[in-house]
Design a protein around this motif. Structure first.
Motif, PDB file in Angstrom:
ATOM      1  N   GLN A 151      57.188  20.637  82.813  1.00  0.00           N
ATOM      2  CA  GLN A 151      55.654  20.647  83.218  1.00  0.00           C
ATOM      3  C   GLN A 151      54.754  19.983  82.191  1.00  0.00           C
ATOM      4  OE1 GLN A 151      54.540  23.914  85.219  1.00  0.00           O
ATOM      5  NE2 GLN A 151      56.122  23.922  86.847  1.00  0.00           N
ATOM      6  N   GLY A 152      54.269  18.671  81.939  1.00  0.00           N
ATOM      7  CA  GLY A 152      53.499  18.387  80.957  1.00  0.00           C
ATOM      8  C   GLY A 152      53.885  18.510  79.769  1.00  0.00           C
ATOM      9  N   GLN A 153      52.958  18.432  78.639  1.00  0.00           N
ATOM     10  CA  GLN A 153      53.389  18.011  77.158  1.00  0.00           C
ATOM     11  C   GLN A 153      52.588  19.278  76.628  1.00  0.00           C
ATOM     12  OE1 GLN A 153      54.685  15.825  74.908  1.00  0.00           O
ATOM     13  NE2 GLN A 153      54.207  17.333  73.293  1.00  0.00           N
ATOM     14  N   GLU A 154      53.349  20.192  75.961  1.00  0.00           N
ATOM     15  CA  GLU A 154      52.987  21.387  75.072  1.00  0.00           C
ATOM     16  C   GLU A 154      52.153  20.714  73.903  1.00  0.00           C
ATOM     17  OE1 GLU A 154      52.959  24.932  75.197  1.00  0.00           O
ATOM     18  OE2 GLU A 154      53.336  24.436  77.388  1.00  0.00           O
ATOM     19  N   GLU A 155      51.034  21.505  73.553  1.00  0.00           N
ATOM     20  CA  GLU A 155      50.440  21.149  72.223  1.00  0.00           C
ATOM     21  C   GLU A 155      51.119  21.810  71.276  1.00  0.00           C
ATOM     22  OE1 GLU A 155      47.761  19.412  71.912  1.00  0.00           O
ATOM     23  OE2 GLU A 155      48.015  18.576  73.932  1.00  0.00           O
ATOM     24  N   PRO A 156      51.020  21.475  69.962  1.00  0.00           N
ATOM     25  CA  PRO A 156      51.683  22.089  68.724  1.00  0.00           C
ATOM     26  C   PRO A 156      51.294  23.628  68.521  1.00  0.00           C
ATOM     27  CG  PRO A 156      50.888  20.087  68.129  1.00  0.00           C
ATOM     28  CD  PRO A 156      50.361  20.228  69.445  1.00  0.00           C
ATOM     29  N   ALA A 157      52.271  24.535  68.743  1.00  0.00           N
ATOM     30  CA  ALA A 157      51.927  25.960  68.577  1.00  0.00           C
ATOM     31  C   ALA A 157      52.135  26.324  67.153  1.00  0.00           C
ATOM     32  CB  ALA A 157      52.788  26.904  69.482  1.00  0.00           C
ATOM     33  N   ARG A 158      51.442  27.368  66.504  1.00  0.00           N
ATOM     34  CA  ARG A 158      51.785  27.944  65.099  1.00  0.00           C
ATOM     35  C   ARG A 158      52.828  29.025  65.329  1.00  0.00           C
ATOM     36  NH1 ARG A 158      46.686  29.858  61.337  1.00  0.00           N
ATOM     37  NH2 ARG A 158      46.040  28.140  62.905  1.00  0.00           N
ATOM     38  N   VAL A 159      54.109  28.711  64.855  1.00  0.00           N
ATOM     39  CA  VAL A 159      55.330  29.414  65.114  1.00  0.00           C
ATOM     40  C   VAL A 159      55.794  30.003  63.849  1.00  0.00           C
ATOM     41  CG1 VAL A 159      56.090  28.146  67.257  1.00  0.00           C
ATOM     42  CG2 VAL A 159      56.900  27.188  65.032  1.00  0.00           C
ATOM     43  N   HIS A 160      56.505  31.246  63.941  1.00  0.00           N
ATOM     44  CA  HIS A 160      57.130  31.718  62.838  1.00  0.00           C
ATOM     45  C   HIS A 160      58.404  30.757  62.334  1.00  0.00           C
ATOM     46  CE1 HIS A 160      60.520  34.094  61.055  1.00  0.00           C
ATOM     47  NE2 HIS A 160      59.458  34.825  60.747  1.00  0.00           N
ATOM     48  N   GLY A 161      59.064  29.920  63.330  1.00  0.00           N
ATOM     49  CA  GLY A 161      60.002  29.260  63.037  1.00  0.00           C
ATOM     50  C   GLY A 161      61.552  29.792  62.610  1.00  0.00           C
ATOM     51  N   ASP A 162      61.783  30.962  62.358  1.00  0.00           N
ATOM     52  CA  ASP A 162      62.911  31.746  62.303  1.00  0.00           C
ATOM     53  C   ASP A 162      63.171  33.059  62.733  1.00  0.00           C
ATOM     54  OD1 ASP A 162      65.632  32.042  61.417  1.00  0.00           O
ATOM     55  OD2 ASP A 162      65.292  32.019  59.331  1.00  0.00           O
ATOM     56  N   LEU A 163      62.613  33.439  63.937  1.00  0.00           N
ATOM     57  CA  LEU A 163      62.413  34.722  64.549  1.00  0.00           C
ATOM     58  C   LEU A 163      63.397  35.206  65.356  1.00  0.00           C
ATOM     59  CD1 LEU A 163      60.146  36.446  64.439  1.00  0.00           C
ATOM     60  CD2 LEU A 163      59.222  35.664  66.576  1.00  0.00           C
ATOM     61  N   TRP A 164      64.672  35.161  64.559  1.00  0.00           N
ATOM     62  CA  TRP A 164      65.654  35.948  64.837  1.00  0.00           C
ATOM     63  C   TRP A 164      65.374  37.352  64.913  1.00  0.00           C
ATOM     64  CZ3 TRP A 164      69.765  38.699  62.394  1.00  0.00           C
ATOM     65  CH2 TRP A 164      69.594  38.592  60.929  1.00  0.00           C
ATOM     66  N   SER A 165      66.126  38.493  65.400  1.00  0.00           N
ATOM     67  CA  SER A 165      65.631  39.886  65.636  1.00  0.00           C
ATOM     68  C   SER A 165      65.758  40.384  63.868  1.00  0.00           C
ATOM     69  CB  SER A 165      66.470  40.767  66.286  1.00  0.00           C
ATOM     70  OG  SER A 165      68.174  40.595  65.671  1.00  0.00           O
ATOM     71  N   GLY A 166      66.353  39.786  63.120  1.00  0.00           N
ATOM     72  CA  GLY A 166      66.449  40.312  61.721  1.00  0.00           C
ATOM     73  C   GLY A 166      65.059  39.841  60.812  1.00  0.00           C
ATOM     74  N   ASN A 167      64.404  39.001  61.537  1.00  0.00           N
ATOM     75  CA  ASN A 167      63.000  38.834  60.590  1.00  0.00           C
ATOM     76  C   ASN A 167      62.092  39.526  61.469  1.00  0.00           C
ATOM     77  OD1 ASN A 167      64.168  37.286  58.869  1.00  0.00           O
ATOM     78  ND2 ASN A 167      63.969  35.232  59.671  1.00  0.00           N
TER      79      ASN A 167
END
Length: 262
Positions: A151-167
């Motif tokens: 559905q549609g095109q997401e706008e760029p989000a502000r992401v952590h980028g390595d959000l596995w549980s250890g982080n």
């Protein structure tokens, strides 16, 4: 305030500055707790010391709500990072990633993140495995996962980028973000990484997220496309142990795209 010094004497030049910039950028919207940067040097980072507590369903739900707010704070473009250089991976063996800012998620994810990794691990994947991975990357490049559930095109989000549980550090102040690879990305990147190795109270995190930012009903079926980078990175760093899971994920991406009509 007590502190924690993260030594990075063998890390690439600019690695510490990039992590510090990422932490500050994630903290900017005041949406979710982020470990505080006290000071930085060329090869070390001084952070506020965190005291861990057991995770709870309530804290997990609050994390989900905060992540939705963080993502909604946005970013200048897909792949954009708050520092000149960008890296991914553990402190002992990070690798550089492209951080050109793009308007198009599919091309950024496929060409700047996934394809360089797949090419770097061709021999480890094997010929058939690499072909399957390439097919999945081509589908992503064509835009199958630019939105959520097609559905549609997401706008760029502000992401952590390595959000596995250890982080994540679970503290009395709430689940706190550490060790980011912060960038402008797709909001499902962080949710996918949380699912990769099973964060505590994952469903409560998802419930909290959707309470703030509702997602299409079958959005979790998109997650393989967004954890694909994390798996390919594990093949690069750790080798054959992650090959079967990576190829199975590529097959899931292909099947999901077929469901979406791509």
């Amino acid at each position: 305030m007590s502190d924690f010094v993260k030594n990075a004497e063998n890390a690439p030049k600019g690695f510490v500055a990039a992590e510090a910039a990422g932490l500050r950028w994630l903290a900017e919207p005041q949406a979710v707790p982020v470990v505080e940067v006290l000071s930085e040097e060329k090869d070390s980072l001084r952070l506020a010391r965190l005291e861990s507590v057991p995770p709870t369903a309530e804290a997990a739900r609050a994390l989900g709500e905060g992540l939705a707010q963080l993502h909604d704070a946005g970013a200048p473009g897909f792949g954009w990072t708050p520092a000149e250089g960008a890296w991914f991976g553990p402190l002992e063996s990070p690798f550089a990633v492209e951080n050109t800012s793009r308007d198009d998620f599919g091309r950024y994810w496929a060409d700047d993140r996934l394809r360089p990794l797949a090419d770097a691990v061709t021999r480890t994947l094997g010929a058939d495995g690499h072909d399957t991975v390439d097919e999945a990357i081509d589908i992503i490049a064509d835009g199958a996962f630019d939105g959520v559930s097609g559905q549609g095109q997401e706008e760029p989000a502000r992401v952590h980028g390595d959000l596995w549980s250890g982080n994540l550090m679970w503290t009395a102040e709430g689940a706190t973000l550490i060790d980011p690879a912060a960038h402008g990305g797709h909001r499902l990147e962080d949710l996918a990484m949380l699912s990769l190795f099973g964060a505590p109270f994952l469903e409560e995190i998802f419930e909290g997220y959707e309470a703030v930012h509702p997602l299409a009903g079958d959005w979790q079926q998109d997650l393989p496309a967004h954890l694909f980078f994390g798996l390919l990175a594990h093949v690069r760093i750790f080798g054959e142990a992650y090959v079967d899971q990576t190829i199975a994920t590529a097959e899931s991406i292909i099947a999901r795209a077929d469901q979406l009509g791509f």
